[in-house]
Scaffold this motif. Structure first.
Motif, PDB file in Angstrom:
ATOM      1  N   ALA A  68     -56.946 -15.858   4.212  1.00 55.47           N
ATOM      2  CA  ALA A  68     -58.339 -15.880   4.671  1.00 55.47           C
ATOM      3  C   ALA A  68     -58.460 -15.922   6.192  1.00 55.47           C
ATOM      4  CB  ALA A  68     -59.062 -17.080   4.066  1.00 55.47           C
ATOM      5  N   LYS A  69     -57.458 -16.465   6.866  1.00 58.92           N
ATOM      6  CA  LYS A  69     -57.503 -16.612   8.334  1.00 58.92           C
ATOM      7  C   LYS A  69     -58.811 -17.268   8.788  1.00 58.92           C
ATOM      8  CE  LYS A  69     -53.991 -13.505   9.836  1.00 58.92           C
ATOM      9  NZ  LYS A  69     -53.402 -13.319   8.544  1.00 58.92           N
ATOM     10  N   ARG A  70     -59.167 -18.319   8.094  1.00 58.70           N
ATOM     11  CA  ARG A  70     -60.366 -19.056   8.481  1.00 58.70           C
ATOM     12  C   ARG A  70     -60.118 -20.540   8.322  1.00 58.70           C
ATOM     13  NH1 ARG A  70     -64.940 -15.002   6.283  1.00 58.70           N
ATOM     14  NH2 ARG A  70     -63.343 -13.414   6.224  1.00 58.70           N
ATOM     15  N   ASP A  74     -64.437 -22.250   4.959  1.00 62.64           N
ATOM     16  CA  ASP A  74     -64.769 -20.831   4.845  1.00 62.64           C
ATOM     17  C   ASP A  74     -63.664 -20.035   4.166  1.00 62.64           C
ATOM     18  OD1 ASP A  74     -67.265 -21.131   6.047  1.00 62.64           O
ATOM     19  OD2 ASP A  74     -66.367 -21.120   8.038  1.00 62.64           O
ATOM     20  N   ALA A  75     -62.431 -20.516   4.253  1.00 66.73           N
ATOM     21  CA  ALA A  75     -61.336 -19.825   3.582  1.00 66.73           C
ATOM     22  C   ALA A  75     -61.577 -19.806   2.075  1.00 66.73           C
ATOM     23  CB  ALA A  75     -60.002 -20.504   3.892  1.00 66.73           C
ATOM     24  N   PHE A  76     -61.885 -20.944   1.506  1.00 65.21           N
ATOM     25  CA  PHE A  76     -62.139 -20.984   0.060  1.00 65.21           C
ATOM     26  C   PHE A  76     -63.377 -20.159  -0.287  1.00 65.21           C
ATOM     27  CE2 PHE A  76     -59.278 -24.572   0.460  1.00 65.21           C
ATOM     28  CZ  PHE A  76     -58.494 -24.430  -0.664  1.00 65.21           C
ATOM     29  N   GLY A  77     -64.388 -20.220   0.577  1.00 62.16           N
ATOM     30  CA  GLY A  77     -65.595 -19.445   0.347  1.00 62.16           C
ATOM     31  C   GLY A  77     -65.327 -17.945   0.380  1.00 62.16           C
ATOM     32  N   TYR A 236     -53.685 -19.703  11.234  1.00 64.43           N
ATOM     33  CA  TYR A 236     -53.372 -19.213  12.579  1.00 64.43           C
ATOM     34  C   TYR A 236     -52.101 -18.370  12.589  1.00 64.43           C
ATOM     35  CZ  TYR A 236     -56.670 -22.849  14.067  1.00 64.43           C
ATOM     36  OH  TYR A 236     -57.765 -23.639  14.229  1.00 64.43           O
ATOM     37  N   VAL A 237     -51.540 -18.121  11.387  1.00 63.35           N
ATOM     38  CA  VAL A 237     -50.321 -17.306  11.325  1.00 63.35           C
ATOM     39  C   VAL A 237     -50.705 -15.842  11.380  1.00 63.35           C
ATOM     40  CG1 VAL A 237     -48.375 -16.598   9.901  1.00 63.35           C
ATOM     41  CG2 VAL A 237     -49.003 -19.010  10.047  1.00 63.35           C
ATOM     42  N   ASP A 238     -50.084 -15.157  12.306  1.00 66.11           N
ATOM     43  CA  ASP A 238     -50.411 -13.767  12.490  1.00 66.11           C
ATOM     44  C   ASP A 238     -49.353 -12.889  11.843  1.00 66.11           C
ATOM     45  OD1 ASP A 238     -52.152 -11.960  13.412  1.00 66.11           O
ATOM     46  OD2 ASP A 238     -51.187 -11.713  15.376  1.00 66.11           O
ATOM     47  N   ASP A 330     -65.384 -22.476  14.463  1.00 69.24           N
ATOM     48  CA  ASP A 330     -65.619 -21.195  13.777  1.00 69.24           C
ATOM     49  C   ASP A 330     -67.098 -20.960  13.467  1.00 69.24           C
ATOM     50  OD1 ASP A 330     -62.965 -20.579  13.783  1.00 69.24           O
ATOM     51  OD2 ASP A 330     -62.641 -20.770  11.639  1.00 69.24           O
ATOM     52  N   ASN A 331     -67.847 -22.017  13.257  1.00 71.90           N
ATOM     53  CA  ASN A 331     -69.198 -21.859  12.737  1.00 71.90           C
ATOM     54  C   ASN A 331     -70.331 -22.110  13.717  1.00 71.90           C
ATOM     55  OD1 ASN A 331     -69.252 -21.226   9.731  1.00 71.90           O
ATOM     56  ND2 ASN A 331     -67.592 -22.709   9.949  1.00 71.90           N
ATOM     57  N   THR A 332     -70.014 -22.645  14.883  1.00 73.93           N
ATOM     58  CA  THR A 332     -71.082 -22.924  15.833  1.00 73.93           C
ATOM     59  C   THR A 332     -70.644 -22.404  17.190  1.00 73.93           C
ATOM     60  OG1 THR A 332     -70.136 -25.028  16.517  1.00 73.93           O
ATOM     61  CG2 THR A 332     -71.657 -25.080  14.650  1.00 73.93           C
ATOM     62  N   GLY A 333     -71.524 -22.438  18.124  1.00 70.04           N
ATOM     63  CA  GLY A 333     -71.157 -22.016  19.468  1.00 70.04           C
ATOM     64  C   GLY A 333     -70.494 -23.142  20.254  1.00 70.04           C
TER      65      GLY A 333
END
Ligand code: PHE
Length: 443
Positions: A68-70, A74-77, A236-238, A330-333
């Motif tokens: 998911a890279k989140r 949010d990954a589960f979502g 964070y694994v690319d 990830d979700n806010t500024g």
């Protein structure tokens, strides 16, 4: 949204994950729980739990994170649909819960570290523990520990976490090994090894059902499972490297450090004639401090030992805070620094009861072990095994020969064997929670 960070290297990821896994769970809790449950008998069940349950569960978390890279919610979502966000949220909440008192214990370590060069606790090890473990002193130390954690997390993934753990993990290994080697030279060390390493099968048989929930809970806690930490780090694994090999090295290294801590702590205790079965969260502090007081070069040894413990505690706490910060960033500024600072402040507040009384700390810990962690791991297994299924499998197979060969075995183990084992653990844990009345807060 700013571009998502990644690890600079594979080693960086593995070391950060080891840094997360190796912590107070290995050095503070593992020897003390081992002592409480009769030494080697506990070790045997723990090892089985780490390899048989912990390893497949860690792979499950890695698969979710890298796919998911989140952040964990949010990954589960993203992978399962909105309703599955609740699994991520559960882990995140548990991480928050645990970090609140973890930081209090981290504060104790700071106190012991600062007191070691002057040998302040040498006169009265037990008295020193009661003086620093609860009350205003503990509250201040808790704040200092939390501030350190916020500082590293605010620096970011590559600059902060990766760089810090690259230094931390090798130094933990080195100093623990040195301490274990020193303990080896002491008279009476042999009794410590016997206690720690030769299991008493009849004791194991009688106490097995008491030991299991603790050993499994210990494995989860120690491997940083069920709290979104491994999901977040894997996100964070690319690279395309083998997750199986990475998870394997992490489990082996983490277990190795726990055993190394035991190899240092038990001979030290026996050499001083201290009973390892003294219960309560102070056991390791009081007994090792007592041992240092009586040893030649005790000030130096004590300083080294508590420095190691602090390093290990910090790299674990960092990963717990990162789970929450990652969600917010990830979700806010909101930037990393304000996010880390605000969350750190909230964590400090949640930790206040634990800093004021060790009974509260014990209550937070018991609930985490017996209820929250198994529950959260169970939810992850359910999701990965039955909802994600083949998709998770393809992530595990990706880049891995072992994965290709044993991936299907892994999937069915997650679906059935590990799932049933964790369910059983949860049932055992719940039973003791309710029977012992431990679910009621200690007011
Ligand atoms: N595994 C860490 C330890 O043994 C604690 C931890 C748990 C860290 C969960 C991160 C997430 O101390």
């Amino acid at each position: 949204m700013t571009e998502r960070e990644t690890w600079a290297s594979r080693v960086g990821f593995v070391l950060a994950a080891v840094g997360s896994a190796v912590g107070l769970g290995n050095i503070w809790q593992f020897p003390f729980k081992t002592g409480q449950f009769g030494g080697a008998s506990f070790l045997v069940v723990y090892l089985a739990a780490a390899v048989g349950i912990g390893l497949p569960a860690m792979l499950a978390e890695f698969a979710v994170g890298r796919r998911a890279k989140r952040n964990t919610i949010d990954a589960f979502g993203a992978l399962g649909g909105r309703q599955w966000k609740v699994v991520g949220a559960l882990g995140l909440g548990i991480g928050f819960w645990i970090l609140s008192y973890y930081s209090v214990v981290g504060g104790w370590v700071i106190r012991y570290l600062v007191a070691s060069p002057t040998g302040t606790y040498f006169g009265d090890a037990a008295g020193y523990f009661s003086a620093v473990s609860a009350g205003t002193d503990a509250l201040v130390a808790h704040a200092v520990f939390m501030a350190l954690v916020v500082g590293v997390v605010a620096l970011g993934v590559e600059n902060g976490i990766e760089r810090a753990t690259k230094v931390m993990v090798p130094s933990v290994l080195l100093i623990l090994a040195g301490l274990a080697a020193f303990a080896f030279t002491l008279d009476g060390a042999g009794a410590g090894y016997a206690y720690f390493l030769s299991p008493d099968l009849s004791a194991l048989r009688t106490n097995l059902w008491d030991i299991v929930p603790f050993a499994v809970g210990q494995a989860f806690f120690s491997l940083s499972l069920g709290m979104g930490a491994m999901v977040t780090y894997a996100s964070y694994v690319d690279g395309e490297d083998s997750l199986v090999a990475d998870a394997g090295s992490i489990v082996v290294l983490n277990t190795f450090v726990g055993v190394l801590a035991g190899l240092a702590v038990f001979p030290l205790l026996f050499a001083q004639g201290i009973d390892p079965n003294t219960s309560g969260p102070g056991a390791v502090f009081v007994s090792t401090a007592g041992a240092f007081a009586a040893l030649p070069a005790g000030r130096l040894l004590g300083t080294l030992f508590f420095a190691v413990v602090l390093i290990a505690a910090l790299s674990s706490a960092i990963s717990l805070l990162e789970v929450v910060v990652s969600y917010v960033v990830d979700n806010t500024g909101v930037g990393r620094l304000p996010a880390a600072g605000t969350i750190g402040g909230a964590l400090f507040l949640l930790g206040v009861p634990s800093a004021l009384s060790t009974a509260w700390l014990g209550w937070f810990d018991t609930l985490a072990y017996k209820l929250l962690l198994p529950l959260s791991v169970l939810a992850i297994l359910l999701f990965v095994g039955w909802v994600l299924g083949r998709e998770a499998l393809s992530e595990v197979v990706h880049g891995s020969d072992l994965g290709r060969r044993f991936g299907a075995v892994w999937l069915w183990t997650v679906r059935v064997v590990v799932f049933a084992a964790v369910l059983g653990t949860l049932a055992l844990g719940l039973q003791t929670l309710f029977v012992g009345g431990a679910i009621v807060p200690p007011v």
